[in-house]
Design a protein around this motif. Structure first.
Motif, PDB file in Angstrom:
ATOM      1  N   VAL A 148       0.860  -1.179   0.000  1.00  7.76           N
ATOM      2  CA  VAL A 148       0.000   0.000   0.000  1.00  7.76           C
ATOM      3  C   VAL A 148       0.903   1.239   0.000  1.00  7.76           C
ATOM      4  O   VAL A 148       2.008   1.205   0.541  1.00  7.76           O
ATOM      5  CB  VAL A 148      -0.941   0.007   1.233  1.00  7.76           C
ATOM      6  N   TRP A 149       0.434   2.373  -0.639  1.00  7.92           N
ATOM      7  CA  TRP A 149       1.239   3.604  -0.690  1.00  7.92           C
ATOM      8  C   TRP A 149       0.316   4.822  -0.872  1.00  7.92           C
ATOM      9  O   TRP A 149      -0.869   4.664  -1.166  1.00  7.92           O
ATOM     10  CB  TRP A 149       2.284   3.546  -1.804  1.00  7.92           C
ATOM     11  N   VAL A 150       0.885   6.028  -0.692  1.00  2.76           N
ATOM     12  CA  VAL A 150       0.116   7.275  -0.823  1.00  2.76           C
ATOM     13  C   VAL A 150       0.821   8.190  -1.822  1.00  2.76           C
ATOM     14  O   VAL A 150       2.034   8.411  -1.719  1.00  2.76           O
ATOM     15  CB  VAL A 150      -0.025   8.009   0.528  1.00  2.76           C
ATOM     16  N   ARG A 151       0.050   8.696  -2.813  1.00  2.00           N
ATOM     17  CA  ARG A 151       0.559   9.659  -3.790  1.00  2.00           C
ATOM     18  C   ARG A 151      -0.476  10.780  -3.989  1.00  2.00           C
ATOM     19  O   ARG A 151      -1.644  10.498  -4.269  1.00  2.00           O
ATOM     20  CB  ARG A 151       0.827   8.987  -5.151  1.00  2.00           C
ATOM     21  N   ASP A 152      -0.011  12.041  -3.807  1.00  2.00           N
ATOM     22  CA  ASP A 152      -0.876  13.217  -4.052  1.00  2.00           C
ATOM     23  C   ASP A 152      -2.178  13.137  -3.274  1.00  2.00           C
ATOM     24  O   ASP A 152      -3.252  13.452  -3.783  1.00  2.00           O
ATOM     25  CB  ASP A 152      -1.169  13.393  -5.534  1.00  2.00           C
ATOM     26  N   GLY A 153      -2.115  12.688  -2.044  1.00  2.00           N
ATOM     27  CA  GLY A 153      -3.285  12.655  -1.174  1.00  2.00           C
ATOM     28  C   GLY A 153      -4.184  11.454  -1.388  1.00  2.00           C
ATOM     29  O   GLY A 153      -5.206  11.345  -0.720  1.00  2.00           O
ATOM     30  N   VAL A 200       3.571   8.548   0.866  1.00  2.00           N
ATOM     31  CA  VAL A 200       4.255   7.424   1.537  1.00  2.00           C
ATOM     32  C   VAL A 200       4.669   6.415   0.471  1.00  2.00           C
ATOM     33  O   VAL A 200       3.877   6.088  -0.429  1.00  2.00           O
ATOM     34  CB  VAL A 200       3.345   6.758   2.593  1.00  2.00           C
ATOM     35  N   GLU A 201       5.913   5.973   0.530  1.00  2.00           N
ATOM     36  CA  GLU A 201       6.411   4.976  -0.420  1.00  2.00           C
ATOM     37  C   GLU A 201       5.703   3.634  -0.212  1.00  2.00           C
ATOM     38  O   GLU A 201       5.237   3.325   0.899  1.00  2.00           O
ATOM     39  CB  GLU A 201       7.922   4.802  -0.256  1.00  2.00           C
ATOM     40  N   PRO A 202       5.604   2.802  -1.243  1.00  2.00           N
ATOM     41  CA  PRO A 202       4.931   1.501  -1.132  1.00  2.00           C
ATOM     42  C   PRO A 202       5.557   0.631  -0.034  1.00  2.00           C
ATOM     43  O   PRO A 202       6.788   0.581   0.124  1.00  2.00           O
ATOM     44  CB  PRO A 202       5.101   0.874  -2.512  1.00  2.00           C
ATOM     45  N   GLY A 203       4.696  -0.038   0.725  1.00  3.52           N
ATOM     46  CA  GLY A 203       5.143  -0.947   1.774  1.00  3.52           C
ATOM     47  C   GLY A 203       4.014  -1.863   2.186  1.00  3.52           C
ATOM     48  O   GLY A 203       2.840  -1.592   1.906  1.00  3.52           O
ATOM     49  N   TYR A 204       4.376  -2.947   2.846  1.00  2.87           N
ATOM     50  CA  TYR A 204       3.338  -3.866   3.298  1.00  2.87           C
ATOM     51  C   TYR A 204       2.527  -3.251   4.449  1.00  2.87           C
ATOM     52  O   TYR A 204       1.363  -3.578   4.652  1.00  2.87           O
ATOM     53  CB  TYR A 204       3.960  -5.201   3.760  1.00  2.87           C
ATOM     54  N   HIS A 205       3.206  -2.332   5.155  1.00  7.65           N
ATOM     55  CA  HIS A 205       2.517  -1.601   6.222  1.00  7.65           C
ATOM     56  C   HIS A 205       3.006  -0.142   6.191  1.00  7.65           C
ATOM     57  O   HIS A 205       4.210   0.107   6.130  1.00  7.65           O
ATOM     58  CB  HIS A 205       2.819  -2.219   7.589  1.00  7.65           C
ATOM     59  N   ILE A 206       2.064   0.785   6.200  1.00  8.82           N
ATOM     60  CA  ILE A 206       2.429   2.208   6.214  1.00  8.82           C
ATOM     61  C   ILE A 206       1.635   2.923   7.310  1.00  8.82           C
ATOM     62  O   ILE A 206       0.596   2.415   7.766  1.00  8.82           O
ATOM     63  CB  ILE A 206       2.159   2.899   4.859  1.00  8.82           C
ATOM     64  N   THR A 207       2.173   4.072   7.722  1.00 11.90           N
ATOM     65  CA  THR A 207       1.480   4.921   8.692  1.00 11.90           C
ATOM     66  C   THR A 207       1.001   6.193   7.997  1.00 11.90           C
ATOM     67  O   THR A 207       1.801   6.854   7.305  1.00 11.90           O
ATOM     68  CB  THR A 207       2.412   5.298   9.854  1.00 11.90           C
ATOM     69  N   LEU A 208      -0.258   6.506   8.112  1.00 16.16           N
ATOM     70  CA  LEU A 208      -0.817   7.704   7.481  1.00 16.16           C
ATOM     71  C   LEU A 208      -0.461   8.943   8.287  1.00 16.16           C
ATOM     72  O   LEU A 208      -0.610   8.966   9.506  1.00 16.16           O
ATOM     73  CB  LEU A 208      -2.333   7.605   7.352  1.00 16.16           C
ATOM     74  N   LYS A 209       0.049   9.945   7.584  1.00 11.29           N
ATOM     75  CA  LYS A 209       0.342  11.233   8.194  1.00 11.29           C
ATOM     76  C   LYS A 209      -0.290  12.343   7.346  1.00 11.29           C
ATOM     77  O   LYS A 209      -0.478  12.175   6.142  1.00 11.29           O
ATOM     78  CB  LYS A 209       1.847  11.461   8.290  1.00 11.29           C
ATOM     79  N   THR A 210      -0.582  13.450   7.978  1.00 10.82           N
ATOM     80  CA  THR A 210      -1.230  14.571   7.270  1.00 10.82           C
ATOM     81  C   THR A 210      -0.443  15.872   7.500  1.00 10.82           C
ATOM     82  O   THR A 210       0.347  15.973   8.425  1.00 10.82           O
ATOM     83  CB  THR A 210      -2.679  14.788   7.741  1.00 10.82           C
ATOM     84  N   TYR A 211      -0.708  16.844   6.633  1.00 15.53           N
ATOM     85  CA  TYR A 211      -0.189  18.208   6.823  1.00 15.53           C
ATOM     86  C   TYR A 211      -1.335  19.189   6.528  1.00 15.53           C
ATOM     87  O   TYR A 211      -2.266  18.884   5.789  1.00 15.53           O
ATOM     88  CB  TYR A 211       1.017  18.495   5.935  1.00 15.53           C
ATOM     89  N   GLU A 212      -1.242  20.364   7.171  1.00 13.09           N
ATOM     90  CA  GLU A 212      -2.321  21.355   7.077  1.00 13.09           C
ATOM     91  C   GLU A 212      -2.194  22.181   5.800  1.00 13.09           C
ATOM     92  O   GLU A 212      -1.100  22.605   5.416  1.00 13.09           O
ATOM     93  CB  GLU A 212      -2.305  22.291   8.293  1.00 13.09           C
ATOM     94  N   VAL A 213      -3.328  22.419   5.157  1.00 19.21           N
ATOM     95  CA  VAL A 213      -3.383  23.237   3.931  1.00 19.21           C
ATOM     96  C   VAL A 213      -4.341  24.402   4.171  1.00 19.21           C
ATOM     97  O   VAL A 213      -5.452  24.199   4.675  1.00 19.21           O
ATOM     98  CB  VAL A 213      -3.859  22.409   2.722  1.00 19.21           C
ATOM     99  N   ASN A 214      -3.883  25.630   3.852  1.00 22.99           N
ATOM    100  CA  ASN A 214      -4.734  26.823   3.928  1.00 22.99           C
ATOM    101  C   ASN A 214      -4.894  27.398   2.526  1.00 22.99           C
ATOM    102  O   ASN A 214      -3.907  27.590   1.805  1.00 22.99           O
ATOM    103  CB  ASN A 214      -4.113  27.901   4.825  1.00 22.99           C
TER     104      ASN A 214
END
Length: 612
Positions: free
Chosen positions: A33-38, A120-134
């Motif tokens: 699993v991975w995260v790209r562009d939200g 987040v780069e692809p991995g068998y387990h990932i941790t979701l993190k966020t950043y604030e957008v104004n």
């Protein structure tokens, strides 16, 4: 089988989470699993399911239920991120200007804050993190704006392109979203002068720029039967249309009023003015009152003495000698004296040239104040007092909570205000009544009518329909119309030129030039500039448009005063000890000699000196 999970946007916030199975995915991504562009991407394997750890600040919904900690992603899961922040509102308002001819939309977009997933780069387990957008947020719609315009009854001149700009703006701005059509103002009647009437310059100049006092420009003249001017009637304006379809009226227009003097006739067409005598055409305009006449030139050979008598003439006077002791010369036109003015009085309503000296004489150059001008000044002050009274009456009406649909007769309130609170109005009206008794005002029916209405409104014991707010407002408006009519005034420029002045009093509506030795112990007053090309010693000089002096004061410290308004300057080639200057209300006395300086007021309202 690879699964696809699309996480939907909540409350229009761009926090999209998607589980996606791209066709080009490589085998090494299976089970990861991975995260790209939200967006969340995953590729489940048959024997391996990816997992996600959710931070506490992320409100993750799995299949409609809140989840936290570590979760497994399967092919049937559906994810969304829920943002708990309220939807911000935009600050906007629609205003109509006082003329109801412009509608302005003010808009200030709000700011919305949301959290977006970090990559987040692809991995068998990932941790979701966020950043604030104004980012700026403008949810205003065209329908909302149109609904507001309908409530305000705005039907005309709507600018849809500006409305589109408004709903798409991301910055604070104003948009004119409706415009009425402006009225096309008319023109007052006017007189078109077809001949020269003024001496633009009294004396010719040499090639080197110096004045040649021997050469005088020709005074303009006309022959019998020559057309002097054409009278043009007023032109009515075209009313405009406001944004609520109400008419926007033009200012009223008025014809000119002719007063014909000697030597002028008006033809039957009511437009053409013709000379019936040969001589100099003379035209004087005061507001819309125009006086036209033909004046000839009086030539006096020799001195003005007891043997010749005083000279009084309704035109120009040229004297080939002196004006001797005790004699008086008065002219409605220009005066030229080849010799001296000795212990005499000379009055010219246009310009005066004295080739030699003014000795112990009184000189007045320029038109004396007109009776009509004084009355208009009084009427203008009355109008200011009347506006103040109307505001007081309006407060009285509101305080007493009148509810009648008919105009309220406020006779007693008016008498009370005039007798106890508007004493200036009472004094000014009395002054106006006295001024209006003079014959000069019989030619203007509007002024006569206004005087009568003022008497019947404020100086009567009989109650009438005039004692209502609508009638008093109409009276104030009518006074303003008359004031506007007389506002435009044209006066022929009046200048004085003389070689030398001693122990004399001089007043001039224009410029004063002393081109010879200078001026001694005299009082000089000019509404224009004062130019002394010699020595100024003793006395007082006032120049409304500034003063230039080649040399001022004396070695012995004789007090010499030079005065100008706060926005003008005093220039000296040489200023000596004892010279007193005043600029506005600031004063200074020179204790030492200075050369080539200009005195003026600084921004701090203090006298400053600059060299030149």
């Amino acid at each position: 089988m690879k699964n696809k999970i699309m996480n939907e946007l909540f409350n229009s916030f761009p926090n999209n989470i998607e589980v996606f199975d791209p066709s080009f995915i490589l085998n090494e991504l299976e089970g990861k699993v991975w995260v790209r562009d939200g967006l969340i991407y995953c590729s489940p394997a048959n024997n391996k399911f990816p997992t996600i750890t959710v931070n506490k600040n992320i409100n993750l919904m799995k299949n409609g239920e809140h989840v936290e900690g570590t979760i497994v992603v399967s092919k049937t899961d559906h994810f969304t991120i829920k943002d708990s922040a309220p939807t911000p509102k935009v600050n906007w308002q629609v205003n109509i200007d006082s003329t109801k001819n412009r509608v302005v939309l003010y808009i200030k977009p709000s700011e919305r804050k949301y959290f977006k997933l970090e990559d987040v780069e692809p991995g068998y387990h990932i941790t979701l993190k966020t950043y604030e957008v104004n980012e700026p947020f403008n949810p205003l719609t065209i329908d909302e704006i149109m609904t507001k315009l309908n409530l305000l009854n705005i039907q005309y001149g709507i600018d849809y392109s500006e409305i589109v700009k408004a709903v798409n703006t991301k910055v604070e701005d104003e948009f004119i979203i409706a415009r009425g059509s402006d009225p096309t103002e008319g023109e007052n009647g006017r007189i078109e002068v077809l001949v020269e009437t003024k001496v633009k310059k009294a004396f010719l100049e040499k090639e080197d720029g110096l004045i040649n006092y021997k050469e005088v420009k020709q005074i303009p003249t006309v022959n019998i039967g020559e057309v002097i001017a054409k009278v043009h009637p007023p032109k009515a304006g075209i009313a405009g249309l406001g944004v609520t379809f109400q008419p926007i009226h033009c200012k009223p227009t008025f014809p000119i009023k002719l007063k014909l003097g000697n030597g002028v006739a008006l033809l039957r067409d009511g437009e053409t003015l013709v000379a019936t005598e040969a001589g100099r055409p003379f035209l004087e305009q005061n507001g819309l009152l125009v006086k036209v006449s033909i004046v000839s030139k009086l030539t006096h050979k020799g001195d003005v003495t007891l043997q010749t008598g005083n000279l009084h003439f309704k035109g120009d006077i040229e004297i080939f000698g002196n004006v001797e002791d005790g004699m008086k010369v008065e002219a409605d036109g220009s005066v030229r004296v080849s010799g001296n003015a000795n212990f005499s009085t000379i009055s010219s309503k246009q310009s005066l040239f004295i080739n030699k000296n003014i000795l112990s004489s009184t000189i007045i150059v320029g038109e004396n104040p007109k009776e009509i001008t004084e009355l208009i000044k009084t009427l203008s002050r009355i109008n200011q007092e009347l506006v103040t009274m109307l505001k007081s009456l309006e407060r009285i009406i509101q305080t007493n909570k009148f509810s009648s649909q008919q105009p309220i007769n406020i006779f007693q309130f008016i008498l009370h205000l005039v007798d106890h609170h508007s004493l200036d109005l009472k004094k000014l009206c009395s002054k106006l009544f006295n001024q209006s008794q003079k014959p000069a005002f019989l030619v203007d029916k509007e002024l006569t009518s206004l005087v009568g209405r003022l008497k019947n409104s404020f100086f009567t014991s009989l109650k009438s329909d005039l004692h209502t707010m609508p009638q008093l407002i109409i009276l104030a408006n009518d006074i303003q119309v008359v004031l506007d009519k007389y506002k435009a005034m044209t006066n022929e420029e009046s200048n004085l030129q003389v070689s030398y002045v001693l122990n004399s009093i001089i007043s001039c509506n224009g410029n004063i030039e002393i081109f010879g030795l200078g001026c001694y112990n005299s009082n000089i007053y000019a509404k224009g500039k004062v130019h002394i090309n010699g020595i100024l010693r003793g006395g007082e000089v006032f120049g409304k448009l500034g003063v230039f002096i080649k040399e001022s004061g004396s070695v012995g410290g004789v007090i010499t005063k030079v005065i100008v308004p706060s926005d003008e300057v005093i220039q000296f080639d040489l200023v000596r000890e004892g010279t007193f200057i005043q600029i506005g209300n600031k004063q200074y006395i020179f204790q030492t000699d200075w050369k080539k300086i200009v005195a003026s007021l600084s921004k701090e309202n203090e006298i400053e000196f600059n060299s030149y």
